[in-house]
Design an enzyme around this catalytic site. Structure first.
Site, PDB file in Angstrom:
ATOM      1  N   GLU A 153       0.832  -1.207   0.000  1.00  0.00           N
ATOM      2  CA  GLU A 153       0.000   0.000   0.000  1.00  0.00           C
ATOM      3  C   GLU A 153       0.870   1.262   0.000  1.00  0.00           C
ATOM      4  O   GLU A 153       1.838   1.369   0.739  1.00  0.00           O
ATOM      5  CB  GLU A 153      -0.886  -0.021   1.246  1.00  0.00           C
ATOM      6  CG  GLU A 153      -1.812   1.183   1.385  1.00  0.00           C
ATOM      7  CD  GLU A 153      -2.577   1.175   2.704  1.00  0.00           C
ATOM      8  OE1 GLU A 153      -3.601   1.860   2.782  1.00  0.00           O
ATOM      9  OE2 GLU A 153      -2.140   0.491   3.660  1.00  0.00           O
TER      10      GLU A 153
ATOM     11  N   CYS B 240      -5.580  -2.739   2.890  1.00  0.00           N
ATOM     12  CA  CYS B 240      -5.226  -2.683   4.298  1.00  0.00           C
ATOM     13  C   CYS B 240      -6.429  -2.851   5.229  1.00  0.00           C
ATOM     14  O   CYS B 240      -6.895  -3.971   5.411  1.00  0.00           O
ATOM     15  CB  CYS B 240      -4.448  -1.404   4.597  1.00  0.00           C
ATOM     16  SG  CYS B 240      -3.452  -1.513   6.111  1.00  0.00           S
TER      17      CYS B 240
ATOM     18  N   LYS C  50     -10.423   2.567  -1.447  1.00  0.00           N
ATOM     19  CA  LYS C  50     -10.506   1.922  -0.133  1.00  0.00           C
ATOM     20  C   LYS C  50     -11.820   2.270   0.575  1.00  0.00           C
ATOM     21  O   LYS C  50     -12.154   3.439   0.749  1.00  0.00           O
ATOM     22  CB  LYS C  50      -9.308   2.361   0.700  1.00  0.00           C
ATOM     23  CG  LYS C  50      -9.142   1.666   2.041  1.00  0.00           C
ATOM     24  CD  LYS C  50      -7.820   2.088   2.659  1.00  0.00           C
ATOM     25  CE  LYS C  50      -7.529   1.402   3.966  1.00  0.00           C
ATOM     26  NZ  LYS C  50      -6.180   1.765   4.475  1.00  0.00           N
TER      27      LYS C  50
END
Length: 289
Positions: free
Chosen positions: A43, A153, A116
């Site tokens: 990331e 993540c 995300k």
């Protein structure tokens, strides 16, 4: 038989931004030379993890997806090597900012962008200051080497995200990551919990899973995070087939037969036997269907 070789890379990032991109390219090339066809880089690898504290100066690092220089560079690399290459970037879209992944196919085409969905907020991981919650929904792409779902993540802690991608046809799940120590709890080590959660996603959905984390100690505004690496590849039974050390560069590879895994997934019946009529609570915050 439809075999695919996947790879995870990990490395430390610094404020020498050209060096970060060069390191990522070098490890991608190393993975491709080892036979990898789908290669995952961690990331936000273009920079240090700038979310350790809140600093408005870092918004200057964001750029639109269209014409993004890092995406253009790695699209050329994907085309040159004939590999699928998700690229994590800090995206600017108008006045909004997103933690995003551009999915690059083996011919260099950008198939689309995932933003995300779950944005963390805690000391050392101040992402709500920088990123709006993603508005793309969970994405699955048909690539040259299979159907791929990508979470970023904090997304990896939510089984709903993995299941949504599996329901969308994902044959493998990829999670670029930046996770390490907790500044407010320096003696706490989340690595085993982090790994076990994702292994559960692989096992519950009967898909291979790749997680790529960064390493190294990063300091910002007097606060420090030590990223614990431990990038890994899990098979469709949730067992780890490759794991990196907690520090140092790494390139991991593993080979899977997607057709055989698909047959196993159908045999188990974990999608056939779902009871969608009973899952209403999952669409609420307070558990009241």
């Amino acid at each position: 038989m439809r075999n695919v070789t996947v790879a995870a890379t990990q490395f430390a990032c610094s404020w020498d931004l050209p060096a970060n991109a060069d390191t990522a390219e070098r490890l991608v090339r190393q993975a491709a030379a080892a036979g990898a066809q789908v290669i995952l880089v961690q990331e936000l690898f273009a920079t240090p993890y700038f979310c350790i504290t809140q600093d408005a100066a870092h918004f200057a690092m964001a750029a639109p997806i269209e014409g993004h220089p890092l995406i253009a560079r790695f699209a050329d690399l994907a085309r040159d090597l004939g590999v699928v290459l998700p690229v994590s970037v800090f995206e600017r879209a108008g006045e909004a900012h997103f933690n995003a992944v551009a999915m690059i196919d083996a011919d260099g085409r950008v198939l689309g962008v995932y933003r995300k969905s779950h944005i963390p907020q805690s000391p050392g991981y101040e992402e709500k200051f920088y990123f709006s919650p993603g508005d793309t929904g969970f994405r699955v792409w048909d690539t040259a080497f299979g159907r791929i779902g990508v979470g970023i993540c904090w997304d990896q802690w939510f089984p709903e995200a993995a299941r949504a991608m599996a329901l969308g046809g994902a044959e493998m799940l990829l999670y670029p990551t930046a996770i390490g120590s907790e500044p407010q709890a320096p003696d706490y080590d989340s690595q085993p919990h982090w790994e076990m959660t994702m292994r559960g996603h692989a096992a519950a959905n009967i898909v291979p899973l790749v997680a790529a984390n960064r390493v190294g100690r990063e300091t910002q505004g007097g606060r420090e995070v030590t990223f614990y690496g431990s990038s890994f590849i899990a098979g469709p039974d949730g067992q780890v087939v490759q794991r990196a050390a907690r520090d140092g560069e790494a390139v991991l590879t593993a080979r899977f037969d997607l057709d055989a895994i698909g047959a196993l997934r159908r045999l188990w019946g974990v999608f056939r036997d779902r009871r969608t009529d009973l899952y209403g609570a999952l669409a609420t915050l307070d558990g009241r269907a």
